[in-house]
Design an enzyme around this catalytic site. Structure first.
Site, short mmCIF file in Angstrom:
data_model
loop_
_atom_site.label_atom_id
_atom_site.label_comp_id
_atom_site.label_asym_id
_atom_site.label_seq_id
_atom_site.Cartn_x
_atom_site.Cartn_y
_atom_site.Cartn_z
N CYS A 28 29.85 8.49 1.62
CA CYS A 28 30.22 7.33 2.62
C CYS A 28 28.97 6.32 2.60
O CYS A 28 28.00 6.56 2.12
CB CYS A 28 30.59 7.83 3.99
SG CYS A 28 29.31 8.30 5.05
N CYS B 36 25.85 7.72 4.42
CA CYS B 36 25.11 8.54 3.64
C CYS B 36 24.43 8.01 2.43
O CYS B 36 23.18 8.10 2.14
CB CYS B 36 25.94 9.74 3.19
SG CYS B 36 26.37 10.76 4.62
N HIS C 137 27.10 14.99 8.15
CA HIS C 137 27.54 15.14 6.74
C HIS C 137 26.63 15.88 6.00
O HIS C 137 25.72 16.10 6.10
CB HIS C 137 27.63 13.78 6.17
CG HIS C 137 28.72 12.71 6.93
ND1 HIS C 137 29.21 11.70 6.32
CD2 HIS C 137 29.18 12.85 8.03
CE1 HIS C 137 30.19 11.15 7.12
NE2 HIS C 137 30.23 11.94 8.14
N GLU D 277 25.46 15.40 3.16
CA GLU D 277 24.23 14.75 2.39
C GLU D 277 23.19 14.63 3.60
O GLU D 277 22.06 14.56 3.10
CB GLU D 277 24.71 13.26 2.21
CG GLU D 277 25.77 13.15 0.88
CD GLU D 277 27.08 13.09 1.35
OE1 GLU D 277 27.81 12.67 0.78
OE2 GLU D 277 27.41 13.62 2.61
#
Length: 149
Positions: free
Chosen positions: A81, A84, A51, A53
């Site tokens: 999410c 993260c 991801h 992040e």
């Protein structure tokens, strides 16, 4: 808060879209300087952990030679999410500035629980919906193209 950093996160989201990834970007900032950048690469890496992040946090930690990102901020093009959000909390990032709420209705509630003050780490300040229209436009255009393939 400096929304110029959110614009840079949007440019990273565009990089993700170029490689057919969900267009989400993130930057970690300390003292007004970007120390970490990332965008989604789940398909490219074949990894659920890839991801935006996570990439930004990893790069920032490497740059500081420390997993503790005290007094850092993260700018993201979509609310994180829960995975993260937990990484943000564990890395001790102070502020999250997000362009848009995630459409998953329970996500905001989960994020608020993760970011609240507890015995493990201090709270994370979380501000969302800073550029909803731009975020929604980028995401909806991407998913529209995906459906038309």
């Amino acid at each position: 808060m400096n929304l110029d950093f959110l614009d840079i996160a949007f440019s990273l989201a565009e990089e993700a879209e170029k490689i057919n990834e969900v267009p989400i970007g993130a930057v970690v900032v300390k003292n007004g300087i970007i120390i970490g950048k990332g965008y989604n690469k789940k398909e490219k890496d074949n990894s659920v952990f890839s991801h935006a992040e996570i990439y930004a946090i990893k790069e920032a930690s490497k740059k500081l030679n420390n997993w503790r990102l005290d007094n850092c901020d993260i700018y993201v093009t979509l609310d994180p999410c829960p995975m993260c959000a937990s990484a943000i909390k564990q890395s001790r990032i102070k502020n999250v500035f997000s362009a848009c709420e995630n459409l998953y209705l329970k996500n905001t509630k989960i994020l608020n629980l993760i970011f609240e003050d507890n015995d493990i780490n201090s709270s994370v300040n979380f501000i969302s919906n800073l550029n909803v229209e731009k975020s929604k436009k980028i995401l909806s255009n991407f998913f529209k193209k995906q459906r038309n393939k």
